[in-house]
Design an enzyme around this catalytic site. Structure first.
Site, PDB file in Angstrom:
ATOM      1  N   PHE A  94       2.405   7.358   1.486  1.00 37.13           N
ATOM      2  CA  PHE A  94       3.502   8.023   0.783  1.00 37.13           C
ATOM      3  C   PHE A  94       3.018   8.890  -0.369  1.00 37.13           C
ATOM      4  O   PHE A  94       3.686   9.832  -0.769  1.00 37.13           O
ATOM      5  CB  PHE A  94       4.472   6.975   0.204  1.00 37.13           C
TER       6      PHE A  94
ATOM      7  N   PRO B  98       0.809  -1.221   0.000  1.00 35.70           N
ATOM      8  CA  PRO B  98       0.000   0.000   0.000  1.00 35.70           C
ATOM      9  C   PRO B  98       0.844   1.273   0.000  1.00 35.70           C
ATOM     10  O   PRO B  98       1.875   1.351   0.663  1.00 35.70           O
ATOM     11  CB  PRO B  98      -0.815  -0.120   1.294  1.00 35.70           C
ATOM     12  N   CYS B  99       0.368   2.269  -0.758  1.00 39.18           N
ATOM     13  CA  CYS B  99       1.152   3.486  -0.955  1.00 39.18           C
ATOM     14  C   CYS B  99       0.484   4.724  -0.373  1.00 39.18           C
ATOM     15  O   CYS B  99       1.030   5.821  -0.471  1.00 39.18           O
ATOM     16  CB  CYS B  99       1.391   3.718  -2.449  1.00 39.18           C
ATOM     17  N   GLN B 100      -0.704   4.578   0.248  1.00 36.51           N
ATOM     18  CA  GLN B 100      -1.469   5.767   0.626  1.00 36.51           C
ATOM     19  C   GLN B 100      -0.697   6.704   1.543  1.00 36.51           C
ATOM     20  O   GLN B 100      -0.844   7.922   1.473  1.00 36.51           O
ATOM     21  CB  GLN B 100      -2.776   5.350   1.299  1.00 36.51           C
TER      22      GLN B 100
END
Length: 206
Positions: free
Chosen positions: A21, A17-19
């Site tokens: 960043f 998951p990238c939320q």
């Protein structure tokens, strides 16, 4: 998934998951999802693939979590693997989108370098020009005929799986909510969410 349910694999590919960043997310360094790369490495450690690939937003490459991940290659969960990493721009590889992404390739059968760009914004010897969205999807019907994939299956390694699909089979749409249609009407060509009036902004952006 418990350790004993993770199968062996030759290659593991994933994007934790990238939320936490992303420029479009909260940029919260304390977001618990930021540490889910450790779960990804747990899968790698158990599946023992010959190679793995991690994809994340470009900001991930400047984070503390990224440095901690690199440390795992020195003396931790993936110490068997040689890493190649960097930020790649999707447009440089023929995708009709300027999307920078941090890419990490790990290999325990010899270092695998990041791929060389095949396209460029400016004319360059040996490279094709960036592609546009019109070039890629301009030939598709404006209105998809369906919102579902066709019910097609085929046998793959002893299992029945969906497919194989022709290119037009993958051109299916969705049924947007009335609110979504109102937002679409406010975005001019080349625009984006910043063109929305305050009353149509999602609650997280208002």
């Amino acid at each position: 998934m418990p350790d004993d349910e993770i199968p062996e694999a030759d290659v593991v590919i994933g994007g934790p998951p990238c939320q936490g960043f992303s420029n479009l997310g909260s940029k919260d360094v304390n977001d618990p999802r930021n540490q889910l790369w450790k779960e990804y490495l747990r899968f790698v450690q158990i599946a023992r693939p010959r190679a793995f690939v991690i994809e994340n937003v470009d900001r991930f490459g400047k984070s503390l979590e990224y440095q901690l991940l690199l440390d795992e290659a020195d003396h931790g969960m993936i110490k068997e693997y040689e890493l190649s990493s960097g930020v790649l721009l999707a447009a440089d590889y023929g995708v009709a989108q300027r999307r920078p992404r941090t890419i990490i390739i790990g290999s325990r059968v010899g270092r695998i370098p990041l791929p060389e760009p095949t396209h460029s914004k400016l004319p360059m010897l040996g490279r094709e020009p960036w592609r546009t969205v019109r070039e890629r999807i301009g030939g598709l019907p404006e209105q998809p005929a369906t919102t579902e994939l066709p019910e097609a299956t085929w046998a793959f390694k002893g299992q029945t799986v969906p497919g194989q699909f022709k290119w037009l089979d993958l051109h299916f749409g969705r049924k947007p909510r009335e609110l979504s249609l109102r937002r679409y009407d406010c975005v001019p060509p080349g625009g984006g969410r910043f063109d929305l009036p305050d009353e149509l902004l999602p609650s997280l952006l208002a």
